[in-house]
Design a protein around this motif. Structure first.
Motif, mmCIF file in Angstrom:
data_model
loop_
_atom_site.group_PDB
_atom_site.id
_atom_site.type_symbol
_atom_site.label_atom_id
_atom_site.label_comp_id
_atom_site.label_asym_id
_atom_site.label_seq_id
_atom_site.Cartn_x
_atom_site.Cartn_y
_atom_site.Cartn_z
ATOM 1 N N ARG A 48 0.830 -1.210 0.000
ATOM 2 C CA ARG A 48 0.000 0.000 0.000
ATOM 3 C C ARG A 48 0.868 1.266 0.000
ATOM 4 O O ARG A 48 0.546 2.236 -0.668
ATOM 5 C CB ARG A 48 -0.934 -0.016 1.213
ATOM 6 C CG ARG A 48 -1.931 1.146 1.248
ATOM 7 C CD ARG A 48 -2.811 1.200 -0.011
ATOM 8 N NE ARG A 48 -3.712 0.076 -0.095
ATOM 9 C CZ ARG A 48 -4.971 0.111 0.356
ATOM 10 N NH1 ARG A 48 -5.450 1.192 0.908
ATOM 11 N NH2 ARG A 48 -5.737 -0.952 0.229
ATOM 12 N N LEU A 49 1.989 1.258 0.727
ATOM 13 C CA LEU A 49 2.889 2.421 0.738
ATOM 14 C C LEU A 49 3.478 2.659 -0.654
ATOM 15 O O LEU A 49 3.596 3.806 -1.097
ATOM 16 C CB LEU A 49 4.028 2.219 1.758
ATOM 17 C CG LEU A 49 3.658 2.225 3.254
ATOM 18 C CD1 LEU A 49 4.903 2.006 4.109
ATOM 19 C CD2 LEU A 49 2.987 3.524 3.667
ATOM 20 N N VAL A 50 3.861 1.576 -1.338
ATOM 21 C CA VAL A 50 4.416 1.687 -2.697
ATOM 22 C C VAL A 50 3.365 2.271 -3.639
ATOM 23 O O VAL A 50 3.658 3.152 -4.462
ATOM 24 C CB VAL A 50 4.924 0.314 -3.196
ATOM 25 C CG1 VAL A 50 5.264 0.360 -4.687
ATOM 26 C CG2 VAL A 50 6.144 -0.125 -2.386
ATOM 27 N N GLN A 51 2.102 1.801 -3.501
ATOM 28 C CA GLN A 51 1.013 2.327 -4.345
ATOM 29 C C GLN A 51 0.857 3.835 -4.166
ATOM 30 O O GLN A 51 0.570 4.564 -5.117
ATOM 31 C CB GLN A 51 -0.311 1.639 -3.989
ATOM 32 C CG GLN A 51 -0.445 0.226 -4.531
ATOM 33 C CD GLN A 51 -1.706 -0.463 -4.004
ATOM 34 O OE1 GLN A 51 -2.545 0.159 -3.347
ATOM 35 N NE2 GLN A 51 -1.832 -1.745 -4.295
ATOM 36 N N GLU A 52 1.026 4.290 -2.933
ATOM 37 C CA GLU A 52 0.863 5.724 -2.631
ATOM 38 C C GLU A 52 2.167 6.501 -2.834
ATOM 39 O O GLU A 52 2.253 7.677 -2.481
ATOM 40 C CB GLU A 52 0.397 5.898 -1.168
ATOM 41 C CG GLU A 52 -0.939 5.256 -0.855
ATOM 42 C CD GLU A 52 -2.111 5.933 -1.563
ATOM 43 O OE1 GLU A 52 -1.988 7.136 -1.900
ATOM 44 O OE2 GLU A 52 -3.126 5.265 -1.783
ATOM 45 N N GLN A 53 3.201 5.819 -3.366
ATOM 46 C CA GLN A 53 4.505 6.435 -3.660
ATOM 47 C C GLN A 53 5.150 7.044 -2.401
ATOM 48 O O GLN A 53 5.667 8.158 -2.417
ATOM 49 C CB GLN A 53 4.368 7.494 -4.764
ATOM 50 C CG GLN A 53 3.893 6.897 -6.083
ATOM 51 C CD GLN A 53 3.722 7.943 -7.168
ATOM 52 O OE1 GLN A 53 3.582 9.124 -6.879
ATOM 53 N NE2 GLN A 53 3.721 7.517 -8.414
#
Length: 719
Positions: A237-242
């Motif tokens: 989820r953190l990667v998705q939100e950059q």
């Protein structure tokens, strides 16, 4: 004498230890500073020559190990030198002046602050421990590095506790858990606190620690898969939100698991079912973004969110805390913080030395210095070292509540703090003169425990002073120390005034007064009694430790041609009781005398004068001690209010208690206590303790109660 192979091995080990320490120090200290530290090592090794620890190793191993702990914190050169020399004053013939000459005043002061008081005789081990602690805390107020050296010293002692006797092990472990681990926590040094707690737990409760450690080991295997899945979901989820960040799973330490099980009455499975994660990001803004993401990923548990970034803990700790409903129905604890916050959370005030860049440990340092300032104020008010130690223990609370002043400033207080604690936190004088409090703009009792987010306003009055009853509910060490200090001073002052009145009355019966006695007589008598001054003699008389008539007889006898005693020329005038004499004149609860009752005084050692009714049954017990009786009478216009007890027999009907209470209040009397006594289907006995001005006031209250239809009988209880 030739060196044995064993000696050479020990020497090699010693060289390795100091060279290992020096190689650590060379990474951040100047070469000349490292040379000074090596010089301190050579001095310490020579001073401790021939001394061994219980484990059998040379004593110098311990100071070097303490220095290594501080080197890991990147402490300055003077702290490292003081760590190597920290036991030379206490355990060798080295004097502080010698250290000052060789290594400078700063190092000598640090060593002296850590050293125990070995030259003074104490009544008990507890008193010696308390005085050592007091000395260390005062040295710590001057220089915060003293406590860092002491904590490192305690940490190494805990790591090597196995060589000691079981009883000594338990005593040191208990002291560590009660004092040193909470101090490390108060200074924000989380890593050190956790190690001290786990080592203390293992030494104090070895069986419980072993069983719990095995249970954690077994549970770890079952949890690994779930932890991995949650960690992957958070990272995805953190990667998705950059957002760049680290996600770490956390395992609760044994001692915190044990405390949670003990205080909340939970089983191991209930405690170990909580999964904990820490998310570390670049800046504070990102922390709040990640919080929103977490609440979107898993549902938050209501009421479990805490923002320690906006309002840091008293030790400088900052982080966002939240609890979520995770997959498989498991609760997840999440802490979100920046890298700087994480470093300060682990190292606390030591972060100031450990990380020189950016803000470092400045927030933690400022809070630590504020706490130390309060400690200094507290020790000035404390009567002795044991009281000071007790106040500091009270003050080492891990949980805080955050309340606001009327101007919107945030105040941090321990959980359970009351309006009185708040008043003393604002200022000592505000606490001493407070009479009421407004919580969220409404009047509330001073004993009301405060809750997060409340606005508290203190109402003061000139001439007001602390009430002894406050000691029953205040929780901060500062409030407790200041109340005790004020009451102690007040008691001495009141005892002195009463003592003067009693002595003047007694001297009058011999035809003298204090002013009319020949010059030097009083001073000679005071010296004969081994007292410091006339004030000390008057206090002794006021507190009932000396009989005024005997003192007057001796003073009058000394004044009359050197006689050892004298005979009264006239009967003594009774002492007039006003009711405002304070703590040194008390009214017996067995008979509760009020103005208008015939009374008699009984001098009680340490308490002053206790006033009884003449017909009190307990007066008969004092017949065998006529020298302790005192003729007393009420003043023409007594002041203050006096407690009286009433027995009221009423018909057992709804609302009758409220009706009687209203009648008492209508006549300006306050109800201090109500007991509901014998009761049957028809009748009830109520026992009221009320405050009245005199017998006429009491009679008026009783008449008013008699006129209530449900009241069958009302009478005063006199014993």
């Amino acid at each position: 004498m030739a060196a044995t192979p064993e000696d050479s091995v020990q020497a090699e080990d010693q060289r390795y230890l100091i060279s290992d320490l020096c190689s650590k120090l060379e990474r951040y200290l100047q070469p000349e500073q490292v040379r000074d530290i090596y010089r301190a090592y050579l001095f310490g090794a020579e001073a401790h020559e021939g001394q061994h620890r219980l484990s059998g190793e040379p004593y110098i191993y311990h100071p070097i190990a303490v220095a290594r702990i501080l080197a890991e914190m990147r402490m300055d050169a003077n702290s490292i030198m003081a760590a190597i020399l920290h036991d030379v004053i206490e355990d060798t013939s080295t004097a502080k002046e010698q250290l000052e000459r060789l290594f400078g005043a700063e190092v000598a002061e640090l060593v002296d602050g850590v050293s125990k008081l070995t030259q003074i005789h104490f009544e008990s081990k507890a008193e010696a421990q308390a005085e050592n602690f007091r000395k260390m805390m005062l040295a710590m107020v001057k220089d915060i590095r003293v406590i860092l050296i002491k904590l490192a010293d305690r940490l190494h002692n805990m790591r090597t506790l196995g060589a000691m006797r079981p009883d000594k092990r338990r005593r040191i472990a208990r002291e560590t858990l009660e004092i040193y681990a909470p101090i490390a926590n108060r200074l924000g040094m989380n890593s050190m606190r956790l190690e001290l707690e786990d080592l203390g737990f293992a030494a104090l409760y070895p069986m419980r620690s072993r069983v719990l450690a095995e249970a954690v080991k077994r549970a770890r295997g079952n949890r690994r898969e779930i932890l991995s899945k949650i960690e992957t979901a958070i990272m995805r989820r953190l990667v998705q939100e950059q957002i760049e960040g680290q996600v770490r799973s956390r395992e609760k330490h044994l001692y915190s698991l044990y405390l949670k099980m003990k205080t909340k009455g939970l089983s191991f499975s209930e405690v170990s079912d909580v999964y904990a994660f820490r998310i570390i990001v670049d800046k504070a803004d990102t922390c709040y973004r990640v919080l929103g993401i977490m609440h979107n990923l898993y549902k938050p548990v209501p009421g479990k969110f805490k923002d320690y970034i906006a309002i840091p803990k008293s030790n400088g700790y900052q982080s966002l805390h939240t609890v979520l409903f995770g997959p498989y129905g498991v609760p997840i604890e999440v802490q979100i913080r920046t890298e700087d916050m994480d470093r300060v959370a682990e190292a606390g005030i030591a972060a100031h030395w450990l990380y020189k860049t950016g803000d470092g440990g400045n927030g933690a340092q400022a809070r630590a210095r504020e706490w130390l300032r309060e400690l200094l104020e507290m020790q000035k008010s404390a009567g002795d070292s044991l009281e000071f130690l007790e106040n500091v223990k009270i003050d080492l609370f891990p949980d805080e509540v955050y309340v606001f002043t009327p101007k919107g400033e945030i105040m941090e207080l321990p959980r359970g703090a009351t309006a009185v604690d708040f008043a003393y936190a604002v200022h000592t004088e505000v606490g001493n003169s407070c009479i009421a409090a407004k919580i969220d703009r409404r009047l509330a009792p001073l004993r009301t425990p405060l809750l997060n987010g409340q606005t508290v306003e203190i109402i003061t009055a000139p001439g007001a002073h602390p009430n002894p009853a406050w000691l029953n509910f205040v929780v901060t060490g500062k409030a407790r120390a200041n109340i005790r200090h004020h009451l102690k001073n007040l008691r001495h002052e009141e005892a002195g005034k009463l003592g003067r009145r009693l002595l003047e009355k007694a001297l009058a019966s011999f035809g003298f007064s204090l002013d009319s006695l020949p010059a030097g007589r009083v001073d000679a008598f005071v010296e004969e009694c081994s007292l410091d001054s006339l004030e000390a003699l008057l206090e002794d008389i006021g507190l009932g430790n000396r009989m005024p008539l005997l003192v007057a007889r001796q003073l009058a006898g000394m004044a009359e041609e050197g006689e050892s005693g004298a005979t009264p020329r006239q009967p003594p005038v009774p002492l007039a009781i006003k009711g405002t004499e304070g703590m040194v004149v008390s009214f017996a609860k067995c008979c509760r005398p009020i103005p208008g009752d015939p009374i008699i005084g009984f001098v009680s050692a340490g308490r002053g004068i206790v006033i009884h009714s003449e017909n009190c049954k307990n007066v008969a017990d004092f017949r065998s001690q006529p020298e302790k009786w005192l003729d007393v009478e009420w003043e023409a216009e007594p002041q203050g209010e006096f407690a009286a007890e009433l027995r009221v027999e009423v018909a057992n009907q709804r609302g009758v208690l409220a009706t009687v209470a209203a009648a008492i209040a209508d006549l300006g009397s306050n109800i201090e206590n109500v007991d509901i006594g014998e009761r049957d289907g028809l009748n009830t006995t109520l026992v009221f303790t009320i405050s009245v001005r005199d017998r006429r006031h009491l009679a008026a209250v009783m008449r008013k109660i008699r006129h209530i239809p449900q009241v069958m009988r009302v009478s005063r209880i006199k014993g």
